[in-house]
Scaffold this motif. Structure first.
Motif, PDB file in Angstrom:
ATOM      1  N   VAL A  65       0.843  -1.190   0.000  1.00 43.11           N
ATOM      2  CA  VAL A  65       0.000   0.000   0.000  1.00 43.11           C
ATOM      3  C   VAL A  65       0.879   1.241   0.000  1.00 43.11           C
ATOM      4  O   VAL A  65       1.862   1.308   0.740  1.00 43.11           O
ATOM      5  CB  VAL A  65      -0.882   0.012   1.273  1.00 43.11           C
ATOM      6  N   THR A  66       0.533   2.223  -0.842  1.00 38.61           N
ATOM      7  CA  THR A  66       1.134   3.552  -0.712  1.00 38.61           C
ATOM      8  C   THR A  66       0.021   4.559  -0.472  1.00 38.61           C
ATOM      9  O   THR A  66      -1.101   4.383  -0.948  1.00 38.61           O
ATOM     10  CB  THR A  66       1.907   4.003  -1.965  1.00 38.61           C
ATOM     11  N   GLN A  67       0.364   5.620   0.214  1.00 37.71           N
ATOM     12  CA  GLN A  67      -0.639   6.668   0.453  1.00 37.71           C
ATOM     13  C   GLN A  67      -1.154   7.269  -0.851  1.00 37.71           C
ATOM     14  O   GLN A  67      -2.301   7.638  -0.953  1.00 37.71           O
ATOM     15  CB  GLN A  67      -0.021   7.783   1.295  1.00 37.71           C
ATOM     16  N   LYS A  68      -0.291   7.344  -1.856  1.00 41.69           N
ATOM     17  CA  LYS A  68      -0.692   8.011  -3.098  1.00 41.69           C
ATOM     18  C   LYS A  68      -1.698   7.210  -3.920  1.00 41.69           C
ATOM     19  O   LYS A  68      -2.581   7.788  -4.526  1.00 41.69           O
ATOM     20  CB  LYS A  68       0.547   8.322  -3.959  1.00 41.69           C
ATOM     21  N   ASP A  69      -1.550   5.894  -3.977  1.00 44.92           N
ATOM     22  CA  ASP A  69      -2.447   5.173  -4.897  1.00 44.92           C
ATOM     23  C   ASP A  69      -3.303   4.097  -4.253  1.00 44.92           C
ATOM     24  O   ASP A  69      -3.964   3.351  -4.958  1.00 44.92           O
ATOM     25  CB  ASP A  69      -1.700   4.654  -6.136  1.00 44.92           C
ATOM     26  N   GLU A  70      -3.375   4.047  -2.914  1.00 44.49           N
ATOM     27  CA  GLU A  70      -4.217   3.026  -2.285  1.00 44.49           C
ATOM     28  C   GLU A  70      -5.692   3.210  -2.639  1.00 44.49           C
ATOM     29  O   GLU A  70      -6.451   2.238  -2.660  1.00 44.49           O
ATOM     30  CB  GLU A  70      -3.993   2.980  -0.767  1.00 44.49           C
ATOM     31  N   PHE A  71      -6.098   4.451  -2.948  1.00 46.22           N
ATOM     32  CA  PHE A  71      -7.520   4.671  -3.267  1.00 46.22           C
ATOM     33  C   PHE A  71      -7.971   3.861  -4.481  1.00 46.22           C
ATOM     34  O   PHE A  71      -9.130   3.479  -4.584  1.00 46.22           O
ATOM     35  CB  PHE A  71      -7.806   6.168  -3.485  1.00 46.22           C
ATOM     36  N   ILE A  72      -7.060   3.590  -5.386  1.00 50.37           N
ATOM     37  CA  ILE A  72      -7.426   2.882  -6.605  1.00 50.37           C
ATOM     38  C   ILE A  72      -7.842   1.444  -6.262  1.00 50.37           C
ATOM     39  O   ILE A  72      -8.937   0.986  -6.609  1.00 50.37           O
ATOM     40  CB  ILE A  72      -6.248   2.899  -7.601  1.00 50.37           C
ATOM     41  N   TYR A  73      -6.950   0.767  -5.558  1.00 52.56           N
ATOM     42  CA  TYR A  73      -7.211  -0.619  -5.162  1.00 52.56           C
ATOM     43  C   TYR A  73      -8.462  -0.719  -4.295  1.00 52.56           C
ATOM     44  O   TYR A  73      -9.339  -1.561  -4.522  1.00 52.56           O
ATOM     45  CB  TYR A  73      -5.983  -1.136  -4.409  1.00 52.56           C
ATOM     46  N   HIS A  74      -8.574   0.157  -3.305  1.00 54.55           N
ATOM     47  CA  HIS A  74      -9.677   0.040  -2.351  1.00 54.55           C
ATOM     48  C   HIS A  74     -11.019   0.458  -2.945  1.00 54.55           C
ATOM     49  O   HIS A  74     -12.049  -0.098  -2.598  1.00 54.55           O
ATOM     50  CB  HIS A  74      -9.326   0.796  -1.066  1.00 54.55           C
ATOM     51  N   ASP A  75     -11.000   1.420  -3.866  1.00 58.30           N
ATOM     52  CA  ASP A  75     -12.231   1.732  -4.598  1.00 58.30           C
ATOM     53  C   ASP A  75     -12.702   0.524  -5.398  1.00 58.30           C
ATOM     54  O   ASP A  75     -13.890   0.194  -5.397  1.00 58.30           O
ATOM     55  CB  ASP A  75     -11.979   2.875  -5.604  1.00 58.30           C
ATOM     56  N   MET A  76     -11.769  -0.102  -6.081  1.00 57.08           N
ATOM     57  CA  MET A  76     -12.169  -1.139  -7.029  1.00 57.08           C
ATOM     58  C   MET A  76     -12.576  -2.442  -6.359  1.00 57.08           C
ATOM     59  O   MET A  76     -13.423  -3.179  -6.875  1.00 57.08           O
ATOM     60  CB  MET A  76     -11.065  -1.362  -8.067  1.00 57.08           C
TER      61      MET A  76
END
Lengths: 283, 283
Positions: A51-62
């Motif tokens: 997990v990185t702070q910058k792109d975790e939203f992508i994985y968790h959204d999907m």
């Protein structure tokens, strides 16, 4: 100092480390937290980027919003893995959810994410709907009673080390058994691009499509995973992820999301020809 | 020995070099050819990855087949850049194409790709429909007569160095002028993820949407470009890339493609929310 992950022996991705925040060998795996200017805080398990702070939203959204937009009546959710808390965070945004059981084999991942990565892990602190079990996911589903979950989210590492059991027939069969008749299973489905990832992708899909009447795969752009081309599986007993998408209902919830939207939902299931061929191949 | 490309100062991607096949400083840029076990032969311009044998099909499928499936009557094509020949190769597969003008500023790129990268460049050898001009693309479109091309494909480097003029109002206005009333412009549109790429993406889109009545953006998974999340622009005077897609006509051509298909075509225009917001922002 750089953190480096090898995508193949002859391919590597490196991130400059501003600070090696923490390092620990738990009973299950090597856990490291780092800080980088571009990605913020990130953590790795056994040297693999999680997990990185910058792109975790992508994985968790999907992993979260795709099934929730197909069946807005989901009430009882099981998360396998997901120790960083990002998946629970997204699921708990739905007021309609009654209970979330989260089964993470390694308590140290949860505790350390609570300390060093509150962006994802603060969701694990105080929602009365959430119960965390520090157990092996494979054993947990074996011991669960039938037809109790509407949704299972397998937010696992790769099938090497502690995640291995989550890519077996035994696991998928138990998921099928403990899901309700309207149940949906989402699983971390590896990647079509580099050889070892593609091998695991095919192996996993082959098993899931023999276990569930509906088994689709969808893609997303995840820059800090190998190749940036990553997949989730959508398996279910009843719902088709496209035909049964409830776009209006989901949009009326007015959830703000940075990656997911209901058009993208449809687009994500439209796979490149070479990926479709890999998934269709008998394995 | 490794070839390394920095995506940011603090982020880098490295490929082990089995053989540094060739190196030359042309009048325009530094050109290097390498061999790697996973990617095969690849070449770089000024140290930036251009083409690898393993994943060039993704880029060349997406730049070519998207417009051809929207307007199957395209006859006269202008390619700006594309010295490796991959874009010409895909376009020349259509029997309906009468002429392709390819304008590559650097003859050495073409000659060296013909020598070291026949997988893409062999298309440049002997098709009577193809004319290659070794000129500056910006000047070429200035000097072209109006309404002569049905399709312009801007297969350019980033807007630093020789590619810079291809990201200007002057260039887009001339493209508009020399396209027929049914004309389509596809351009290399950078990436939404890393800061500098996203800046160029927004700047480019802002100019194109002021120049063309229809201006959309579509995405694809390109593992050897920064972040793996890359974009093309689709601008046109008449055709919408989704509403005017001729799926049946395209599928009846029976072209074999490894990445493109007409479902993926639709999916590729379904962008993540954060990318849509970046593109909508006034710049």
């Amino acid at each position: 100092m750089w953190f480096t992950e090898h995508y193949q022996n002859d391919i590597k991705f490196s991130i400059e480390v501003q600070e090696h925040i923490y390092s620990e060998k738990s009973n299950y795996q090597q856990i490291d937290f780092y800080k980088n200017k571009t990605f913020g805080t990130f953590f790795t398990l056994d040297g693999f980027m999680m997990v990185t702070q910058k792109d975790e939203f992508i994985y968790h959204d999907m992993i979260s919003h795709v099934p929730m937009a197909v069946n807005p009546n989901i009430k009882n959710v099981l998360i396998i893995g997901g120790g960083d808390g990002g998946t629970a965070r997204e699921i708990l945004r739905y007021k309609s959810i009654s209970s979330v059981d989260m089964v993470e084999i390694d308590e140290r991942v949860v505790r350390l994410c609570q300390k060093f990565l509150p962006q994802t892990a603060s969701s694990l602190d105080d929602d009365f709907r959430l119960k965390i079990y520090f157990e092996d996911g494979l054993k947990f589903v074996q011991n669960s009673s039938s037809e109790q979950y509407d949704l299972i989210l397998v937010d696992s590492t790769d099938p090497i080390g502690p995640g291995e059991g989550l890519f077996t027939y035994e696991f998928y069969n138990n998921c099928n058994r403990i899901l309700t008749k309207e149940g949906i299973l989402i699983n971390q489905h590896e990647s079509p691009y580099y050889e070892q990832d593609a091998y695991e992708m095919k192996r996993s899909h082959s098993k899931i499509k023999k276990t569930f009447p509906i088994a689709k795969v969808y893609q997303f752009h995840m820059p800090t995973y190998a190749s940036g081309h990553w997949l989730f599986g959508f398996a279910s007993k009843k719902y088709d992820p496209i035909k049964d998408l409830k776009s209006n209902l989901w949009n009326n919830l007015n959830l703000q999301t940075k990656y997911y939207n209901t058009d993208l939902h449809i687009g994500a299931f439209m796979l490149p020809t070479y990926v479709k061929q890999q998934l269709e191949s008998n394995y």
